[in-house]
Scaffold this motif. Sequence first.
Motif, PDB file in Angstrom:
ATOM      1  N   CYS A 147       0.794  -1.231   0.000  1.00 21.96           N
ATOM      2  CA  CYS A 147       0.000   0.000   0.000  1.00 21.96           C
ATOM      3  C   CYS A 147       0.818   1.267   0.000  1.00 21.96           C
ATOM      4  O   CYS A 147       1.905   1.307   0.561  1.00 21.96           O
ATOM      5  CB  CYS A 147      -0.937  -0.029   1.209  1.00 21.96           C
ATOM      6  SG  CYS A 147      -2.026  -1.457   1.139  1.00 21.96           S
ATOM      7  N   ARG A 148       0.266   2.298  -0.615  1.00 21.45           N
ATOM      8  CA  ARG A 148       0.901   3.621  -0.571  1.00 21.45           C
ATOM      9  C   ARG A 148       0.391   4.422   0.624  1.00 21.45           C
ATOM     10  O   ARG A 148       1.136   5.183   1.214  1.00 21.45           O
ATOM     11  CB  ARG A 148       0.639   4.392  -1.865  1.00 21.45           C
ATOM     12  CG  ARG A 148       1.648   4.086  -2.950  1.00 21.45           C
ATOM     13  CD  ARG A 148       1.476   4.992  -4.150  1.00 21.45           C
ATOM     14  NE  ARG A 148       0.216   4.744  -4.834  1.00 21.45           N
ATOM     15  CZ  ARG A 148       0.025   3.724  -5.676  1.00 21.45           C
ATOM     16  NH1 ARG A 148       0.996   2.888  -5.965  1.00 21.45           N
ATOM     17  NH2 ARG A 148      -1.145   3.551  -6.248  1.00 21.45           N
ATOM     18  N   HIS A 149      -0.866   4.234   0.959  1.00 23.11           N
ATOM     19  CA  HIS A 149      -1.429   4.949   2.107  1.00 23.11           C
ATOM     20  C   HIS A 149      -2.079   3.978   3.065  1.00 23.11           C
ATOM     21  O   HIS A 149      -2.524   2.904   2.669  1.00 23.11           O
ATOM     22  CB  HIS A 149      -2.430   6.018   1.641  1.00 23.11           C
ATOM     23  CG  HIS A 149      -1.766   7.160   0.957  1.00 23.11           C
ATOM     24  ND1 HIS A 149      -1.706   7.279  -0.402  1.00 23.11           N
ATOM     25  CD2 HIS A 149      -1.093   8.229   1.473  1.00 23.11           C
ATOM     26  CE1 HIS A 149      -1.022   8.373  -0.717  1.00 23.11           C
ATOM     27  NE2 HIS A 149      -0.635   8.974   0.398  1.00 23.11           N
ATOM     28  N   ILE A 150      -2.152   4.405   4.313  1.00 22.51           N
ATOM     29  CA  ILE A 150      -2.666   3.514   5.335  1.00 22.51           C
ATOM     30  C   ILE A 150      -3.503   4.302   6.341  1.00 22.51           C
ATOM     31  O   ILE A 150      -3.176   5.439   6.702  1.00 22.51           O
ATOM     32  CB  ILE A 150      -1.493   2.778   6.036  1.00 22.51           C
ATOM     33  CG1 ILE A 150      -2.014   1.784   7.083  1.00 22.51           C
ATOM     34  CG2 ILE A 150      -0.507   3.752   6.688  1.00 22.51           C
ATOM     35  CD1 ILE A 150      -0.972   0.807   7.586  1.00 22.51           C
ATOM     36  N   GLY A 151      -4.589   3.681   6.741  1.00 28.81           N
ATOM     37  CA  GLY A 151      -5.380   4.221   7.840  1.00 28.81           C
ATOM     38  C   GLY A 151      -5.386   3.184   8.944  1.00 28.81           C
ATOM     39  O   GLY A 151      -5.545   1.997   8.665  1.00 28.81           O
TER      40      GLY A 151
END
Length: 226
Positions: free
Chosen positions: A202-206
């Motif tokens: 992933c490039r972004h994570i929450g």
Amino acid sequence: MHAIELENIRKVYKGGVEALKGISLRVEEGDFYALLGPNGAGKSTTIGIISSLVNKTEGKVKVFGYDLDTQLESVKAQIGLVPQEFNFNQFEPPIQILVNQAGYYGIKRKDAFIRAEKYLRQLDLWGKRNAPSRELSGGMKRRLMIARALIHGPRLLILDEPTAGVDIEVRRSMWEFLKKINAEGVTIVLTTHYLEEAEMLCRHIGIIDKGILVENTSMKELLARL
Ligand code: ADP
Ligand code: ADP
């Protein structure tokens, strides 16, 4: 362009569990986004709301700019969902499941077979395409659900713990496949409770905990901090 915009999403289930306590987040088109968190944190509820399977209690959801409250029909076909449970007919063979799914989206039979055969090959299901799906291994069933979610050509693919219970070899090949699909332009959002999986993909994570988004950042930035 945002693939997803969530604004202040609350979800209270019947019975009173407050699964989401005001979640806001945005996912850019083309992104590969992970929602990480422990069991019961609210991950499935969040993606259920994005895919319009779960009714929110409060807040606003937009997918590719369309408000799901009023414009769901305009955007439904842009979304593909891979749920956690195996919810296909286990007596039907993979080829039939995929062709039928394409039919729901109005794809012509000949084109449906072309698409189904492409994914059966790419996801290593070709040898089992005519076998009753109950004979497939757990990893194969997961891959069948990924194929089913992609058959109508969605721009957004949402997966709920796609590699749960899958052995590491198969997990790696699923990761490669998802990276390829993302590189072809499909926005991907997945839930996981493996940081390693988020890191690989992933490039972004929450990060979600007890219904609250406690982190929302780039994978790079998060790793630099750990
Ligand atoms: P996660 O996917 O992170 O494990 P969920 O979104 O499934 O979390 O669940 C969040 C909370 O909401 C949990 O407390 C769970 O028990 C509750 N919950 C989930 N689905 C339902 C439902 N259909 N009815 C009532 N409570 C639910
Ligand atoms: P919604 O409010 O989104 O319509 P419901 O509260 O009606 O969701 O629950 C949907 C289904 O999930 C119900 O059939 C319920 O039995 C089941 N369910 C109830 N509690 C849970 C839970 N803790 N986790 C997962 N599913 C649950």
